[in-house]
Motif scaffolding. Structure first.
Motif, PDB file in Angstrom:
ATOM      1  N   PRO A 224      46.715  87.931 -29.845  1.00 56.44           N
ATOM      2  CA  PRO A 224      47.310  87.251 -31.003  1.00 56.44           C
ATOM      3  C   PRO A 224      46.244  86.806 -31.991  1.00 56.44           C
ATOM      4  N   GLY A 225      46.446  87.163 -33.248  1.00 50.98           N
ATOM      5  CA  GLY A 225      45.534  86.740 -34.293  1.00 50.98           C
ATOM      6  C   GLY A 225      44.236  87.515 -34.371  1.00 50.98           C
ATOM      7  N   LYS A 226      44.110  88.564 -33.570  1.00 52.67           N
ATOM      8  CA  LYS A 226      42.873  89.339 -33.555  1.00 52.67           C
ATOM      9  C   LYS A 226      43.136  90.792 -33.920  1.00 52.67           C
ATOM     10  N   GLU A 227      42.063  91.472 -34.280  1.00 50.53           N
ATOM     11  CA  GLU A 227      42.148  92.887 -34.579  1.00 50.53           C
ATOM     12  C   GLU A 227      42.363  93.685 -33.301  1.00 50.53           C
TER      13      GLU A 227
ATOM     14  N   ASP B 172      41.237  88.657 -21.284  1.00 47.70           N
ATOM     15  CA  ASP B 172      41.809  90.002 -21.310  1.00 47.70           C
ATOM     16  C   ASP B 172      43.275  89.992 -21.751  1.00 47.70           C
ATOM     17  N   THR B 173      43.854  88.828 -21.895  1.00 46.11           N
ATOM     18  CA  THR B 173      45.250  88.721 -22.313  1.00 46.11           C
ATOM     19  C   THR B 173      45.450  89.367 -23.683  1.00 46.11           C
ATOM     20  N   ALA B 174      46.362  90.318 -23.749  1.00 43.81           N
ATOM     21  CA  ALA B 174      46.601  91.072 -24.979  1.00 43.81           C
ATOM     22  C   ALA B 174      47.747  92.047 -24.752  1.00 43.81           C
TER      23      ALA B 174
END
Length: 124
Positions: free
Chosen positions: A40-43, A88-90
């Motif tokens: 969240p909120g990242k590329e 590593d959550t994604a």
């Protein structure tokens, strides 16, 4: 080309998950396959890739913990993830480089087919 990712879930830190991506539509063995992730909120960022000959490549952040593999008979590419960390959550995505492009790329913009993503959540 169609890609279907599966295998995500919730796991405690230190645990393992195995993601799988099913490929359909063209000749699987000629495609370089990649895994990316987006928190969240990242590329969206590169995680690992494997070329048609089985050569594998990893982001530094996952090297030694994740293993990418492919089965050219089953048209699948897997990502074995061990020693998982909360960071590593994604959402994890599988993707292909264009047909005939067997050189590694770390850039999501250079992959042209994407699966729908599978959520990986690592609790601390």
């Amino acid at each position: 080309v169609q890609l279907q990712a599966s295998g995500g879930g919730l796991v405690q830190a230190g645990g393992s998950l195995r993601l799988s991506c099913a490929f359909s539509g063209r000749t699987f063995s000629v495609y370089l396959m990649g895994w990316f992730r987006q928190a969240p909120g990242k590329e969206r960022e590169f995680v690992a890739a494997i070329d048609g000959g089985g050569g594998s490549y990893y982001a530094d952040s996952v090297k030694g913990r994740f293993t990418i593999s492919r089965d050219n008979r089953k048209n699948t590419v897997d990502l074995q993830m061990n020693s998982l960390k909360p960071e590593d959550t994604a959402v994890f995505y599988c993707a292909t480089r264009p047909r005939g492009y067997n050189r590694l790329s770390y850039y999501a913009s250079e992959y042209d087919n994407w699966g729908q993503g599978t959520q990986v959540t690592v609790s601390s």
